[in-house]
Design a protein around this motif. Structure first.
Motif, PDB file in Angstrom:
ATOM      1  N   GLY A 130       0.808  -1.214   0.000  1.00 41.71           N
ATOM      2  CA  GLY A 130       0.000   0.000   0.000  1.00 41.71           C
ATOM      3  C   GLY A 130       0.839   1.260   0.000  1.00 41.71           C
ATOM      4  N   THR A 152      -2.883   1.604  -9.425  1.00 40.44           N
ATOM      5  CA  THR A 152      -2.791   2.987  -8.945  1.00 40.44           C
ATOM      6  C   THR A 152      -4.024   3.788  -9.343  1.00 40.44           C
ATOM      7  N   VAL A 190      -6.712   3.022  -7.021  1.00 42.19           N
ATOM      8  CA  VAL A 190      -6.500   3.702  -5.739  1.00 42.19           C
ATOM      9  C   VAL A 190      -7.038   5.130  -5.779  1.00 42.19           C
ATOM     10  N   ALA A 226      -6.721   5.004   0.669  1.00 43.14           N
ATOM     11  CA  ALA A 226      -7.149   4.028  -0.341  1.00 43.14           C
ATOM     12  C   ALA A 226      -6.010   3.084  -0.710  1.00 43.14           C
ATOM     13  N   ALA A 227      -4.777   3.588  -0.768  1.00 41.19           N
ATOM     14  CA  ALA A 227      -3.635   2.735  -1.100  1.00 41.19           C
ATOM     15  C   ALA A 227      -3.436   1.667  -0.032  1.00 41.19           C
ATOM     16  N   VAL A 246      -6.335  -0.898  -0.456  1.00 40.79           N
ATOM     17  CA  VAL A 246      -6.136  -1.757  -1.628  1.00 40.79           C
ATOM     18  C   VAL A 246      -4.973  -2.715  -1.404  1.00 40.79           C
TER      19      VAL A 246
END
Length: 306
Positions: free
Chosen positions: A17, A227, A230, A245-246, A249
């Motif tokens: 992440g 990406t 994300v 979000a990264a 995910v």
């Protein structure tokens, strides 16, 4: 459920992440402020990886190799912005996609011509080659270093965006670029600086990924798709959204790849479970994006809230 395996995979997810955040932070700002779709962002990740690998292979310290990656990606970003990107700002997104897709093919072929199709392998520096004991198992120190460096970059990005005059201009440009230009702010220089900084962050991600993954032509293509997921989940133009979000995910993808095959083995043959599990794990990220778009089309942490 094995708690040791769970902790190890959570850390792997955080590490993945963090790398995604370094890529997403610059990309979401470029898209949010300049409304520019840059498919060549993954190529800048590759530039940083190759610059660090070549510098480290030539005898430089790992710290100098990181600086080489940052400088190379920043310089390439400035050149791209001045020669290609700045000419496309007033064009529609289809032109952005076509032009930057052409850049992706150019960079991939240029790397293949100069360094060949064989990947480069970068050794973990001796100072970070050990492990850290956690609940009876050793977790690689270098992966902890990636997590730590990513958190430092995230904190620095937050301070830049929210505590400096440049950050104020960036946030204003995201909301109303015409007004910022009308106030006498050199929006062209701001755009060039922002694009180059985003390229530099991508280069840092590539340099960090070098000792974990192989450095090769096209290495940025697959990670670019994740990406983009994300920044859609986090909210286009939001650095805070890109960070959260990264991490989400990264953890979802990593945990899915480990635990979905184990769950499928309870209802299917081992060979079927091992084949279907990773595929379902990859799908889970896109299903998450679809769910977010259905419930919050603006993303979980849109720019106007950051």
């Amino acid at each position: 459920m094995n708690p040791t395996l769970l902790l190890a995979q959570l850390l792997n997810g955080l590490q993945y992440g963090v790398l995604l955040f370094l890529l997403a932070a610059g990309l979401t700002l470029v898209f949010g402020i300049m409304s520019f779709v840059n498919l060549a962002h993954g190529s800048l990740y590759m530039v940083g990886a190759y610059a660090a690998a070549l510098a480290y292979g030539a005898g430089a310290s790992f710290a100098l190799a990181m600086l080489a990656a940052m400088a190379a990606a920043f310089a390439v970003g400035l050149i791209l912005e001045a020669t290609v990107v700045s000419r496309l700002y007033r064009r529609d997104h289809l032109d952005h996609v076509l032009a930057t897709f052409g850049l992706v093919m150019f960079f991939n072929e240029a790397v293949r011509i100069v360094w060949g199709p064989q990947p480069l392998f970068v050794q973990v520096p001796d100072s970070l080659a050990g492990t850290v004991d956690l609940l009876g198992f050793g977790y690689p120190l270098y992966r902890f270093a990636i997590i730590g460096a990513g958190l430092v970059v995230a904190a620095g990005s937050y301070l830049l965006i929210h505590r400096t005059r440049v950050g104020m201009l960036i946030r204003a440009g995201a909301q109303n670029p015409q007004m910022v230009a009308a106030l006498g702010i050199p929006i062209g220089l701001l755009n060039a600086f922002l694009f180059a900084v985003g390229a530099m962050l991508a280069g840092v991600a590539g340099a960090m990924a070098g000792p974990v993954l192989s450095v090769q032509s096209g290495m940025g293509d697959a990670v670019l798709i994740t990406t983009l997921v994300v920044i859609v989940i986090g909210g286009i133009g939001s650095v805070t959204g890109a960070f959260y979000a990264a991490l989400i995910v990264g953890v979802v993808d990593t945990m899915g790849r480990v635990y979905l095959p184990l769950l499928l083995r309870q209802v299917a043959d081992r060979s079927v479970a091992d084949a279907a599990g990773p595929a379902l794990a990859s799908m889970s990220v896109y299903l998450l994006m679809a769910l977010v778009l259905a419930l919050r089309p603006q993303g979980l942490f849109p720019a106007h809230r950051t």
